[in-house]
Design an enzyme around this catalytic site. Structure first.
Site, PDB file in Angstrom:
ATOM      1  N   GLU B 282      38.603  -6.525  43.466  1.00  0.00           N
ATOM      2  CA  GLU B 282      39.573  -5.548  42.965  1.00  0.00           C
ATOM      3  C   GLU B 282      39.619  -4.314  43.869  1.00  0.00           C
ATOM      4  O   GLU B 282      40.700  -3.804  44.181  1.00  0.00           O
ATOM      5  CB  GLU B 282      39.196  -5.135  41.535  1.00  0.00           C
ATOM      6  N   CYS B 299      31.397  -0.569  33.873  1.00  0.00           N
ATOM      7  CA  CYS B 299      30.319  -1.346  33.246  1.00  0.00           C
ATOM      8  C   CYS B 299      29.702  -0.604  32.085  1.00  0.00           C
ATOM      9  O   CYS B 299      29.100  -1.205  31.205  1.00  0.00           O
ATOM     10  CB  CYS B 299      29.189  -1.612  34.237  1.00  0.00           C
ATOM     11  N   GLU B 361      30.725  -1.438  22.158  1.00  0.00           N
ATOM     12  CA  GLU B 361      31.565  -2.224  23.059  1.00  0.00           C
ATOM     13  C   GLU B 361      31.797  -3.634  22.512  1.00  0.00           C
ATOM     14  O   GLU B 361      32.904  -4.155  22.553  1.00  0.00           O
ATOM     15  CB  GLU B 361      30.905  -2.309  24.448  1.00  0.00           C
ATOM     16  N   GLU B 366      39.433  -4.996  22.311  1.00  0.00           N
ATOM     17  CA  GLU B 366      39.716  -5.578  23.629  1.00  0.00           C
ATOM     18  C   GLU B 366      38.771  -6.737  23.946  1.00  0.00           C
ATOM     19  O   GLU B 366      39.049  -7.545  24.832  1.00  0.00           O
ATOM     20  CB  GLU B 366      39.560  -4.528  24.743  1.00  0.00           C
ATOM     21  N   CYS B 503      20.815   2.448  33.419  1.00  0.00           N
ATOM     22  CA  CYS B 503      20.418   1.706  32.216  1.00  0.00           C
ATOM     23  C   CYS B 503      18.920   1.730  31.949  1.00  0.00           C
ATOM     24  O   CYS B 503      18.491   1.599  30.802  1.00  0.00           O
ATOM     25  CB  CYS B 503      20.880   0.259  32.317  1.00  0.00           C
TER      26      CYS B 503
END
Lengths: 153, 574
Positions: B282, B299, B361, B366, B503
């Site tokens: 992308e 992410c 999420e 979506e 993370c």
């Protein structure tokens, strides 16, 4: 221009220095701080809504609901306290089913706690729409309030 | 300028500007604190850190009082100990007495301090806090009754995350920490990052657990229960198990999850590799076709929600790639389901994440297809430990096992996702290969590694100069976004991670993690990258196979259907 915008344009759009004067002016103009106006102030000054709500709830003077048709001020000053104003307030809250600072769902009554309204000789005293009621008791308060309710009908 | 101060009748060196607490900590004298956060402006709210000034006889808060020449301080005089004990007793006086049922039982600072200060009876009886539990958020549960008003969550939310969805509301004994207009967290600007949970000393802020759903699925014979775990999980469970930080327990975790009864065990680092394939394609596509730049990674679900709320003008900049968790979820309920001859609804897909925002999420609209979520339940690192305990898994007497394949093999690039800069590094490796057809000579990009809040470098790929920036901590991202709004145009690719350090410092990790432990986790990831052979996502044999058998090519039709999405501006109270 809305009322709130009118107030905001008098102040520079930076920082929190003018927050309290702005909130005071909005409350004077609109009678209370609506959610909409708090959000608008936040956008103008670039302050998160939670911070403004935090500041506004810190002070007793700010209310977040519009006044009722009948506004009941309950004096919680020293003299009134000694003569049982806390029971009066409790009974009133129970009777109207709202807490101090709130407005009944039908918009008829709002309760406000005030520190002293300068009528200690009449303690415990309440003031409804500017009219004083002397030496109220847990019983008489209901009758007084109901009078106003009937008056409206 | 250095000078000496006297603490407990011992001369100690202090520098100007240092607080008494800092001098004490440097010299191994520990006094309890509650509201204190390292590197934050002290508030002095909790008074736990009081010490006695020998000269004036006053009790002063060591966290906020600067050391002065000639000071004489007693840290544990009878008066000091007594007053600390009283503070704890007062805090306990309106605190619920339900430690046995509390998620933070045995991991609670209030509990620890009451033990430390020998509180053995209820001396002060107060009226218990009464406040409603806020269950509105998909990620975070707020229980103001357990709140001791230390204000650490308020600080983190505003200063580290730049969100400020909570603050002190009301005054005096009516004070609570809450949202604007007492609304639920779900309608506030909360980005679900969970950093407030990480600093909460009690059980006032916790994650919303999915234990019941997972247990039910495990016991349902008609459900195939699969699990995936995030790259950072295997290197950050050590603290939860009480072993040396930074140890990679990958094999043991696989075995443990099988013992619990999960039917298939997958590694989200595999789907991280998949993310890199799509994301680097992308990026190149955007550069070559005049697409919207800079491209920003997507992410991190905390960052995505932040962008929807606070930076909607940057939504076209967000990579359309789903996060590794969701890519794995989508592949599991499509390709894997077909292979196993299952309907998507017959699969219960669990993910283990270092993150509370992943819970949000997973339930986003979506991320569902035909009403079926790609990921059904999310466990944080902390919850995983509890879950393993419930199923009686002894992590110390277990033989390492391999992850399931396919959808399990990973390159080290995918593993790097766990640390700030990792997505960028992995993407650069694959983008370099796509553009030049060759591999990089030196894979490691040290300039974008580490804990610094913002790292920026220029990379030259065959004459194409690429400005890249890596930020962690939302407040740092805010600064960068502001610069771009004002015209900064020398970056083409940005990695944003909401949590400090990425993370490995996520809101679902072990509570009470020190800086050293965080470093150990990061180094563990770098060690894996150094020692293992396959260091680029496009060389992952299972990724190659997945494209051959199913997806076709990156950004192809199937990818668009399953692995990409886009986000919309979100109206919240902010």
């Amino acid at each position: 221009m809305t009322l709130v915008q009118h107030v905001l344009h008098k102040y520079p759009a930076v920082g929190r220095d003018n927050l309290i004067p702005i909130l005071q002016e909005i409350q004077t103009a609109e009678g209370y701080l609506s959610k909409k106006s708090i959000l608008e102030v936040g956008r103008y000054l670039d302050i998160p809504a939670s911070k403004i709500f935090g500041v506004a709830t810190f002070y007793n003077q700010f209310r977040f609901e519009p006044f009722g048709v009948n506004h009941v001020q309950v004096c919680r000053g020293t003299a009134c306290h000694v003569l049982g104003s806390s029971t009066v307030l409790q009974e009133l809250e129970k009777h109207l089913k709202v807490k101090a600072g709130q407005t009944t769902r039908d918009g008829q009554f709002s309760i406000e706690v005030v520190a002293c309204i300068g009528a200690c000789g009449l303690a415990p005293v309440i003031c409804v729409n500017g009219e004083f009621h002397a030496k109220v008791t847990a019983q008489s308060i209901k009758e007084i309030v109901d009078q106003y309710k009937n008056r409206g009908e | 300028m250095d000078f000496t101060i006297n603490i407990n009748n011992k001369s100690l060196v202090a520098s100007r500007g240092e607080t008494i607490l800092e001098v004490m900590n440097r010299n191994g004298i520990r006094v309890p604190t509650l509201c204190h956060i390292k590197n934050a402006l002290p508030t002095g709210a909790c008074r736990m850190c009081v010490v006695e000034d020998n000269k004036t006889g006053k009790l002063i808060t060591s966290c906020s009082f600067p050391a002065e020449p000639g000071m004489s301080i007693l840290t544990h005089s009878p008066r000091v100990v007594e007053s600390r004990k009283t503070i704890i007793e007062l805090l306990l006086s309106n605190h619920p007495d339900d430690c046995l049922y509390c998620v933070r039982n045995k991991n609670c600072e209030l509990q620890d301090l009451s033990e430390e200060l020998h509180v053995t009876e209820r001396r002060i009886r107060g009226v218990k806090n009464r406040a409603n539990l806020d269950l509105s958020s998909a990620s975070i549960v707020r229980d103001p009754e357990k709140c001791i008003l230390c204000g650490r969550c308020v600080y983190v939310c505003e200063e580290v995350m730049g969100v400020a969805c909570i603050d002190f509301i009301n005054r005096g004994n009516k004070s609570i920490i809450g949202t604007a207009f007492h609304q639920g967290l779900n309608t506030s600007s909360c980005i679900n990052c969970g950093q407030c949970v990480m600093v909460c000393p009690t059980g006032a802020l916790t994650e919303k657990n999915h234990f019941a759903q997972i247990q039910e699925a495990l016991n349902n014979p008609t459900k195939r229960v699969v699990v995936q775990y995030a790259p950072s999980i295997t290197v950050s469970m050590a603290e939860e198990l009480g072993i040396e930080p930074g140890i990679d327990i990958n094999g043991i975790l696989n075995a443990a999850l099988r013992k619990v009864g999960f039917d298939h065990i997958f590694d989200s680092s595999f789907s991280a590799d998949l993310t890199i394939m799509e994301e680097s394609a992308e990026l190149i596509h955007r550069i070559q076709n005049g697409g919207v730049l800079p491209m920003i990674t997507s992410c991190c679900p905390g960052w995505v929600k932040y962008a929807e709320e606070f930076a909607p003008e940057f939504l076209p900049n967000l990579s359309s790639c789903k996060s590794p968790q969701q890519m794995m979820g989508a592949i599991i309920k499509s390709h894997f389901a077909t292979q196993e001859n299952l309907k998507p609804e017959e699969i219960f897909s669990v993910s283990i994440m270092p993150c509370t925002a992943k819970k949000f999420e997973a339930q986003r609209e979506e991320m569902t297809r035909e009403g079926i979520s790609d990921v059904d339940a999310v466990l944080t690192t902390r919850e995983l430990t509890k879950f393993l305990k419930l199923f009686g898994v002894d992590m110390f007497n277990i033989k390492p096992e391999l992850v399931d394949s396919p959808l399990g093999f990973r390159s080290t690039a995918g593993k790097l996702f766990g640390a700030s800069g990792g997505v960028m590094e992995a993407a650069i490796r694959t983008a370099y290969h796509s553009i030049t057809g060759k591999e990089m000579v030196e894979f490691q990009v040290p300039a974008i590694r580490g804990f610094e809040g913002r790292k920026e470098i220029k990379i030259n790929i065959n004459g194409l100069e690429l400005g890249v920036a890596v930020v962690n901590g939302m407040a740092n991202a805010k600064v960068l976004l502001d610069e771009i709004r004002e015209g900064k145009n020398d970056v083409q690719f940005i990695e944003i991670m909401a949590c400090p350090g990425g993370c490995i410092g996520g809101g679902g990790q072990h509570i009470g993690t020190s800086d050293e432990q965080l470093k150990a986790r990061m180094n563990a990831l770098y060690r894996i990258d150094e020692t293992e052979r396959i260091k680029v996502s496009h060389k992952n044999p299972e990724i190659v196979e997945l494209y051959q058998d199913f997806l076709g090519k990156p950004l192809g039709h199937k990818s668009h259907e399953l692995l990409h999405t886009h986000y919309h501006e979100r109206e919240v109270v902010k």
